[in-house]
Write an enzyme that holds these catalytic residues in place. Structure first.
Site, PDB file in Angstrom:
ATOM      1  N   THR A  15       0.840  -1.202   0.000  1.00 33.60           N
ATOM      2  CA  THR A  15       0.000   0.000   0.000  1.00 33.60           C
ATOM      3  C   THR A  15       0.875   1.252   0.000  1.00 33.60           C
ATOM      4  OG1 THR A  15      -1.765  -1.167   1.140  1.00 33.60           O
ATOM      5  CG2 THR A  15      -1.835   1.227   1.237  1.00 33.60           C
ATOM      6  N   ASN A  48      -5.591  -9.949  -7.340  1.00 34.50           N
ATOM      7  CA  ASN A  48      -5.651 -10.629  -6.043  1.00 34.50           C
ATOM      8  C   ASN A  48      -6.927 -11.424  -5.834  1.00 34.50           C
ATOM      9  OD1 ASN A  48      -6.265  -7.681  -6.076  1.00 34.50           O
ATOM     10  ND2 ASN A  48      -7.224  -8.171  -4.133  1.00 34.50           N
ATOM     11  N   CYS A  50     -20.909  -9.974   2.257  1.00 33.64           N
ATOM     12  CA  CYS A  50     -20.842 -10.186   3.699  1.00 33.64           C
ATOM     13  C   CYS A  50     -19.440 -10.022   4.260  1.00 33.64           C
ATOM     14  CB  CYS A  50     -21.385 -11.563   4.071  1.00 33.64           C
ATOM     15  SG  CYS A  50     -20.420 -12.889   3.379  1.00 33.64           S
TER      16      CYS A  50
HETATM   17  N1  PLP Z   1      -2.119  -4.865  -4.029  1.00 38.63           N
HETATM   18  C1  PLP Z   1      -2.599  -6.118  -4.113  1.00 38.63           C
HETATM   19  C2  PLP Z   1      -2.855  -6.716  -5.460  1.00 38.63           C
HETATM   20  C3  PLP Z   1      -2.852  -6.846  -2.955  1.00 38.63           C
HETATM   21  O1  PLP Z   1      -3.324  -8.088  -3.038  1.00 38.63           O
HETATM   22  C4  PLP Z   1      -2.601  -6.234  -1.685  1.00 38.63           C
HETATM   23  C5  PLP Z   1      -2.921  -6.949  -0.435  1.00 38.63           C
HETATM   24  O2  PLP Z   1      -4.040  -7.190  -0.099  1.00 38.63           O
HETATM   25  C6  PLP Z   1      -2.097  -4.928  -1.657  1.00 38.63           C
HETATM   26  C7  PLP Z   1      -1.863  -4.292  -2.853  1.00 38.63           C
HETATM   27  C8  PLP Z   1      -1.782  -4.242  -0.362  1.00 38.63           C
HETATM   28  O3  PLP Z   1      -0.618  -4.802   0.212  1.00 38.63           O
HETATM   29  P1  PLP Z   1      -0.133  -4.509   1.698  1.00 38.63           P
HETATM   30  O4  PLP Z   1      -0.955  -5.377   2.583  1.00 38.63           O
HETATM   31  O5  PLP Z   1       1.316  -4.916   1.702  1.00 38.63           O
HETATM   32  O6  PLP Z   1      -0.288  -3.054   1.963  1.00 38.63           O
END
Ligand code: PLP
Length: 405
Positions: free
Chosen positions: A74, A153, A328
């Site tokens: 993030t 993800n 949910c």
């Molecule tokens: N980007 C993707 C594709 C993710 O799957 C995630 C995690 O959920 C993130 C960004 C965020 O990562 P972090 O938990 O290291 O901030």
């Protein structure tokens, strides 16, 4: 077998015991500040950090100087996108991204829209994929950045990063790709793939939570960023703040293990993933794959089950820890924005389950998850009048439903 079973490896992963062993000394005797230049405690910490930087660089085909440590993806995403926008905003104010991106990317883009940037949100195809042709059609003379994720993800779809990267390089537009789910899982080479920036998160690759990195290309082109965290000028001014030495050591060790075991681990994950899918499909009809059958992460299986209600399904497989595209799991009533962008109908989106396979998943666990899913879907369908009608050969699309008055 210990219950519940963890099949949510896209959300996070347990720390590999080898990673924990590598980290422990840096919580104990070797607790120095990597920025302390005047004594052995600092030198030891700095050496450990630099070793980790090398390992991460090797995993993605970069050089160590191109790695900036952050607290996770993030933060790396914020630094990459906002950093480019602030640095190159006078050149142009247009950014291209995709509707299926992680919220970290989408929310940063929304933030920039409020600052006067214009963002094009590409709709992926029905498998969640964005191609170089899609990006090309959206490019404008004032486009300064393309941000398209490496692998999704929720559904595991892998984008044509190499094609998009080559296009961006040919057009002199910077290219950031969110590598959180891809790095360590599939081969990644920032040179061959023409990537200018990508991010890594330790907790997705069997490292600790709260550690990550941003890769920032240093030549052809040299990417410049405005720092988002000011302070002591750590990380060559890209990201100030005392380094999280144990976390970084863990990230480095996790990267080294991924590099050594990537091929064998991917093969094993694909075996388990396909076993799970085949078992489910051999017992159930009307099962839909969300994602791309060909371009998909080895460890991700996202399925929707027609004629079942999502929340009941999740409750029905309570011994298996998974994620769902259903409302949910979140505060909102909307189903997953990723499935919506792929045009998966709301009913199917609500009944979607993401099974995430990982390093510690066993065949026994996969079989248990398959059986529990099969039983739960069967039970729910027995109660479903729609499923009964379909079994009787009625085409639901031709049914004239009586409106309620
Ligand atoms: N980007 C993707 C594709 C993710 O799957 C995630 C995690 O959920 C993130 C960004 C965020 O990562 P972090 O938990 O290291 O901030």
């Amino acid at each position: 077998m210990k219950l519940p079973i963890y099949l949510d490896y896209q959300a996070t992963t347990p720390v590999d015991p080898r990673v924990l062993d590598a980290m422990l000394p840096y919580f104990r005797d070797q607790f120095g500040n990597a920025a302390s230049r005047s004594h052995a405690f600092g030198w030891q910490a700095e050496e450990a950090v630099e070793n980790a930087r090398e390992e991460i660089a090797k995993l993605i085909g970069a050089s160590a100087k191109e790695i900036v440590f952050t607290s996770g993806s993030t933060e790396a995403i914020n630094l990459a996108i906002k950093g480019v926008a602030e640095m190159y905003g006078s050149k142009g104010k247009h950014i291209i991204t995709c509707m299926a991106e992680h919220k970290a990317v989408l929310d940063v883009c929304k933030h920039l829209e409020k600052q006067g940037f214009e963002v094009t949100y590409l709709r992926p195809d029905r498998t969640g994929r964005t191609t170089a042709a899609d990006v090309e059609a959206a490019l404008r003379p004032d486009t300064i950045l393309v941000s398209i994720m490496w692998a999704n993800n929720e559904v595991g779809t892998i984008n044509d990063v190499r094609g998009i990267g080559a296009l961006c390089h040919a057009r002199d537009v910077l290219f950031f790709t969110d590598g959180t789910q891809a790095v360590g899982k599939i081969p990644v080479d920032v040179e061959a793939d023409h990537v200018d920036m990508t991010c890594i998160s330790a907790h997705k690759i069997y490292g600790p939570k709260g550690a990550g990195a941003l890769y920032v290309r240093r030549r052809n082109p040299r990417v410049r960023l405005v720092a988002q965290m000011d302070g002591g000028g750590h990380e060559r001014g890209f990201r100030s703040g005392t380094l999280n030495v144990p976390g970084i050591v863990g990230l480095g060790k996790a990267a080294a293990i991924c590099r050594e075991e990537l091929a064998s681990e991917a093969k094993r994950a694909i075996g388990l993933r396909d076993r799970l899918e085949q078992r489910i499909r051999s017992e159930l009809d009307h099962v839909h794959l969300n994602g791309n059958a060909e371009h998909r992460l080895p460890n991700c299986l996202n399925l929707s089950f027609s004629y079942v209600e999502g929340e009941s399904l999740l409750m029905g497989i309570g011994d298996v820890a998974v994620s769902s595209g259903s409302a949910c799991t979140s505060a909102s009533l909307e189903p997953s924005h990723v499935l919506r962008s792929m045009d998966v109908g709301d009913d199917l989106a609500h009944s979607s389950i993401r099974f995430g396979i990982g390093r510690f998943t066993t065949e026994e666990q996969v079989d248990f998850a398959a059986n529990q899913t099969i039983e739960a879907v069967r039970r729910l369908r027995q109660m479903s009048p729609l499923y009964e009608m379909v079994q009787e050969g009625i085409d639901l699309s031709t049914v004239k439903w009586q409106a309620e008055h």
